[in-house]
Design an enzyme around this catalytic site. Structure first.
Site, PDB file in Angstrom:
ATOM      1  N   ASP A 182       0.181 -12.213   2.397  1.00 41.40           N
ATOM      2  CA  ASP A 182       1.179 -12.481   1.351  1.00 41.40           C
ATOM      3  C   ASP A 182       1.673 -13.927   1.385  1.00 41.40           C
ATOM      4  OD1 ASP A 182       1.566 -10.447  -0.437  1.00 41.40           O
ATOM      5  OD2 ASP A 182       3.088  -9.407   0.748  1.00 41.40           O
TER       6      ASP A 182
ATOM      7  N   LYS B 227      -3.626  -2.115  -5.002  1.00 45.66           N
ATOM      8  CA  LYS B 227      -4.224  -3.004  -3.992  1.00 45.66           C
ATOM      9  C   LYS B 227      -5.402  -2.297  -3.316  1.00 45.66           C
ATOM     10  CE  LYS B 227       0.070  -5.474  -3.382  1.00 45.66           C
ATOM     11  NZ  LYS B 227       1.342  -5.604  -2.694  1.00 45.66           N
TER      12      LYS B 227
ATOM     13  N   GLN C 265       4.611  -4.021   2.585  1.00 42.36           N
ATOM     14  CA  GLN C 265       5.077  -3.898   1.204  1.00 42.36           C
ATOM     15  C   GLN C 265       6.610  -3.987   1.154  1.00 42.36           C
ATOM     16  OE1 GLN C 265       2.854  -3.598  -1.454  1.00 42.36           O
ATOM     17  NE2 GLN C 265       4.655  -3.869  -2.742  1.00 42.36           N
TER      18      GLN C 265
END
Ligand code: NDP
Length: 276
Positions: free
Chosen positions: A111, A44, A88
């Protein structure tokens, strides 16, 4: 070819970013030292820097408590340089994942997993769509096959992949069946699928005898077997019957990152900072 489709998305993103007049900011919070998470975060970081993002990685110790994590999220929620963020997953056991995701401002939730964004998706008022499901739909559309009217079967019902993929396919007027670990027999459903999306986390669960001839097969699974990444679909077997099939690696994975970064631009738009 997820890499190829992702490259096209990234090219378009780069163009959009150059017109922003400021650097889009993405913050990633990593708790602990899970090796798979380390790898995903690195990818990322690499891609966001390539595209001209301001990228921040916030590392917290594996013994971090909820309060410390909530304080960091609160800071990032207010930070003007940060337009999108993600924590995460998975998180260590002492931390309640739902509580943490709920603390992220919905318009900074890159997300798309916050209850507000998930609820909006369910009611057809899409705001930030979870990255992997959004990538799955883009890959299906890249085949040129119309989703409307097709029979779609989704194997897996997680909040991150299976559920949102099913909702998105329904929104595109497919007739959707959701399968899970208690579905018996699985092949009875998968064989009916014009579009088959597999997100079960079970190596080579899907074999050629379970797939309809000409089907579009999207393999979301990433399983480490003897040091190698393999999917939930037996690629070499299923490619003989499928019309289209994604490989692992090089299928859904690259799309997830591209869609995550596209979501940061969507967050900027939701925050009213996009001049279009
Ligand atoms: P989860 O473990 O949260 O969910 C797995 C789902 O699959 C569950 O709904 C489970 O059913 C179902 N399932 C498990 N075994 C079977 C079986 N034998 N038959 C039918 N259904 C089954 O996983 P995730 O959704 O988070 O991830 C799925 C896979 O996708 C993983 O391999 C993960 O690594 C990968 N992944 C890849 C991403 C990418 O970018 N490419 C992003 C996210 C995930 P039940 O609900 O009954 O338990």
């Amino acid at each position: 070819d997820g890499k190829k489709v992702a490259e096209a998305v990234k090219k378009d993103l780069k163009k959009r970013i150059s017109k922003l007049g400021f650097k889009p900011g993405l913050a990633v919070v990593l708790v602990g030292d899970n090796p798979a998470s380390e790898l995903y975060v690195k990818l990322k970081e690499k891609t966001s820097k390539e595209l001209g993002f301001h990228f921040e990685l916030h590392r917290l110790d594996k013994d971090t408590d909820e309060l410390a994590l909530l304080n960091l999220i609160d800071k990032l929620n207010q930070d003007k340089k940060i337009h999108g963020m993600l924590v995460q997953l998975p998180l260590p056991k002492q931390i309640d994942e739902k509580l943490i995701i709920d603390a992220i401002r919905p318009d900074k939730d890159a997300d798309g997993l916050s209850p507000m964004n998930m609820g909006n998706l369910l009611s057809g008022n899409n705001k930030v769509i979870p990255a992997t499901p959004k990538g799955v739909i883009k890959l299906i559309e890249s085949t040129g096959i119309k989703i409307e009217g097709k029979r779609a079967v989704v194997v897996g019902r997680s909040n991150i992949v299976g559920k949102p993929v099913s909702v998105l396919l329904q929104q595109k007027n497919a007739t959707v069946t959701m399968c899970h670990s208690k579905t018996e027999p699985l092949e009875e459903h998968t064989k009916q699928a014009d579009i088959l999306v597999v997100a079960a986390g079970k190596p080579r669960l899907i074999t050629a005898d379970m797939v309809k001839k000409g089907a579009v097969v999207i393999d979301v699974g990433i399983n480490k077997v003897m040091g190698k990444s393999i999917g939930d679909v037996d690629f070499d077997d299923v490619k003989k019957v499928a019309g289209y099939i994604t490989p692992v690696p090089g299928g859904v994975g690259p799309m997830t990152i591209a869609m995550l970064l596209e979501n940061v631009l969507q967050c900027i738009w939701l925050q009213g900072k996009l001049k279009t």
